[in-house]
Write a protein that holds these residues in place. Structure first.
Motif, PDB file in Angstrom:
ATOM      1  N   MET A 194       0.851  -1.182   0.000  1.00 11.53           N
ATOM      2  CA  MET A 194       0.000   0.000   0.000  1.00 11.53           C
ATOM      3  C   MET A 194       0.893   1.241   0.000  1.00 11.53           C
ATOM      4  O   MET A 194       1.854   1.327   0.774  1.00 11.53           O
ATOM      5  N   PRO A 195       0.619   2.248  -0.828  1.00  7.94           N
ATOM      6  CA  PRO A 195       1.453   3.447  -0.887  1.00  7.94           C
ATOM      7  C   PRO A 195       1.333   4.264   0.395  1.00  7.94           C
ATOM      8  O   PRO A 195       0.356   4.184   1.119  1.00  7.94           O
ATOM      9  N   ASP A 196       2.373   5.070   0.648  1.00  4.94           N
ATOM     10  CA  ASP A 196       2.398   5.954   1.808  1.00  4.94           C
ATOM     11  C   ASP A 196       1.219   6.925   1.735  1.00  4.94           C
ATOM     12  O   ASP A 196       0.998   7.564   0.714  1.00  4.94           O
ATOM     13  N   GLN A 197       0.475   7.057   2.842  1.00 10.07           N
ATOM     14  CA  GLN A 197      -0.720   7.905   2.851  1.00 10.07           C
ATOM     15  C   GLN A 197      -0.453   9.310   3.399  1.00 10.07           C
ATOM     16  O   GLN A 197      -1.360  10.127   3.453  1.00 10.07           O
ATOM     17  N   THR A 198       0.776   9.593   3.811  1.00  8.58           N
ATOM     18  CA  THR A 198       1.059  10.932   4.314  1.00  8.58           C
ATOM     19  C   THR A 198       1.050  11.915   3.156  1.00  8.58           C
ATOM     20  O   THR A 198       1.458  11.593   2.041  1.00  8.58           O
ATOM     21  N   PRO A 199       0.572  13.142   3.403  1.00  6.20           N
ATOM     22  CA  PRO A 199       0.485  14.104   2.311  1.00  6.20           C
ATOM     23  C   PRO A 199       1.836  14.618   1.849  1.00  6.20           C
ATOM     24  O   PRO A 199       1.966  15.123   0.761  1.00  6.20           O
ATOM     25  N   PHE A 200       2.871  14.479   2.694  1.00  3.81           N
ATOM     26  CA  PHE A 200       4.178  15.008   2.351  1.00  3.81           C
ATOM     27  C   PHE A 200       5.237  14.183   3.056  1.00  3.81           C
ATOM     28  O   PHE A 200       5.117  13.870   4.232  1.00  3.81           O
ATOM     29  N   ALA A 201       6.282  13.838   2.366  1.00  2.00           N
ATOM     30  CA  ALA A 201       7.408  13.131   2.972  1.00  2.00           C
ATOM     31  C   ALA A 201       8.657  13.466   2.182  1.00  2.00           C
ATOM     32  O   ALA A 201       8.598  13.708   0.981  1.00  2.00           O
ATOM     33  N   GLY A 202       9.789  13.495   2.864  1.00  2.00           N
ATOM     34  CA  GLY A 202      11.054  13.720   2.186  1.00  2.00           C
ATOM     35  C   GLY A 202      11.580  15.131   2.337  1.00  2.00           C
ATOM     36  O   GLY A 202      11.007  15.970   3.019  1.00  2.00           O
ATOM     37  N   VAL A 203      12.681  15.381   1.675  1.00  2.00           N
ATOM     38  CA  VAL A 203      13.318  16.686   1.729  1.00  2.00           C
ATOM     39  C   VAL A 203      12.617  17.646   0.763  1.00  2.00           C
ATOM     40  O   VAL A 203      11.836  17.227  -0.092  1.00  2.00           O
ATOM     41  N   TYR A 204      12.913  18.921   0.917  1.00  2.00           N
ATOM     42  CA  TYR A 204      12.299  19.912   0.028  1.00  2.00           C
ATOM     43  C   TYR A 204      13.212  21.129  -0.096  1.00  2.00           C
ATOM     44  O   TYR A 204      14.005  21.410   0.796  1.00  2.00           O
ATOM     45  N   PRO A 205      13.104  21.860  -1.200  1.00  2.00           N
ATOM     46  CA  PRO A 205      13.904  23.070  -1.354  1.00  2.00           C
ATOM     47  C   PRO A 205      13.311  24.205  -0.509  1.00  2.00           C
ATOM     48  O   PRO A 205      12.090  24.266  -0.290  1.00  2.00           O
ATOM     49  N   CYS A 206      14.162  25.089  -0.035  1.00  2.00           N
ATOM     50  CA  CYS A 206      13.726  26.181   0.839  1.00  2.00           C
ATOM     51  C   CYS A 206      12.691  27.095   0.195  1.00  2.00           C
ATOM     52  O   CYS A 206      11.863  27.682   0.888  1.00  2.00           O
ATOM     53  N   TYR A 207      12.718  27.211  -1.132  1.00  2.00           N
ATOM     54  CA  TYR A 207      11.764  28.121  -1.782  1.00  2.00           C
ATOM     55  C   TYR A 207      10.316  27.681  -1.626  1.00  2.00           C
ATOM     56  O   TYR A 207       9.403  28.456  -1.901  1.00  2.00           O
TER      57      TYR A 207
END
Length: 158
Positions: free
Chosen positions: A1-14
């Motif tokens: 089953m895919p991850d159900q969180t709306p956001f995961a991982g790194v992200y750019p500051c912008y």
């Protein structure tokens, strides 16, 4: 089953976004042309040395503040950018504003009635783009709203 969180991982500051507006109003506007920001959390730490701890320090955080320093380019005609620039010549309650910091994961930090300290406005080399630099200094406890995680809807076959 895919991850159900709306956001995961790194992200750019912008992907961080800032909004500002007059204290006590519901209307906050984004600030155009922001290029960098930094955040400093200041903590008041009470320290003491109890006899039973044999000289080792005990500590308890008892106070907090946050200062967000933003570097931007002056963009005349942008509502948020103009709002910050206008504070440069104001004092007292006129130099206070509501500020919001929105994170890519949906977290929102609201700093009501913050002190706005404009530190650079329109100055620089002849070939530079005019700066708009300012600090947002918390005034009382901020409101932190965590993102809501919604569970996917499962449709049952009929």
């Amino acid at each position: 089953m895919p991850d159900q969180t709306p956001f995961a991982g790194v992200y750019p500051c912008y992907e961080n976004q800032f909004k500002i507006g007059e204290t006590g109003t519901q209307t906050l506007n984004t600030i155009a042309e922001c290029t960098t920001f930094s955040v400093v959390f200041s903590n008041g730490i009470e320290e003491w040395y109890a006899f039973e701890d044999e000289g080792w320090v005990r500590r308890l955080p008892t106070a907090k503040s946050v200062t967000i320093t933003v570097t931007a380019k002056r963009k005349v005609g942008d509502t948020g950018n103009d709002f910050v620039a206008d504070i440069a010549f104001k004092n007292g309650r006129e130099a206070m504003a509501d500020f919001e910091w929105d994170f890519p994961d949906g977290t929102s930090i609201k700093l009501p009635n913050s002190a706005i300290n404009v530190t650079a406005l329109g100055s620089g080399d002849s070939t530079a783009v005019a700066p708009l630099e300012f600090e947002v200094m918390s005034n009382k406890k901020p409101t932190v709203t965590q993102p809501t995680v919604t569970q996917p809807t499962v449709t049952q076959p009929t």
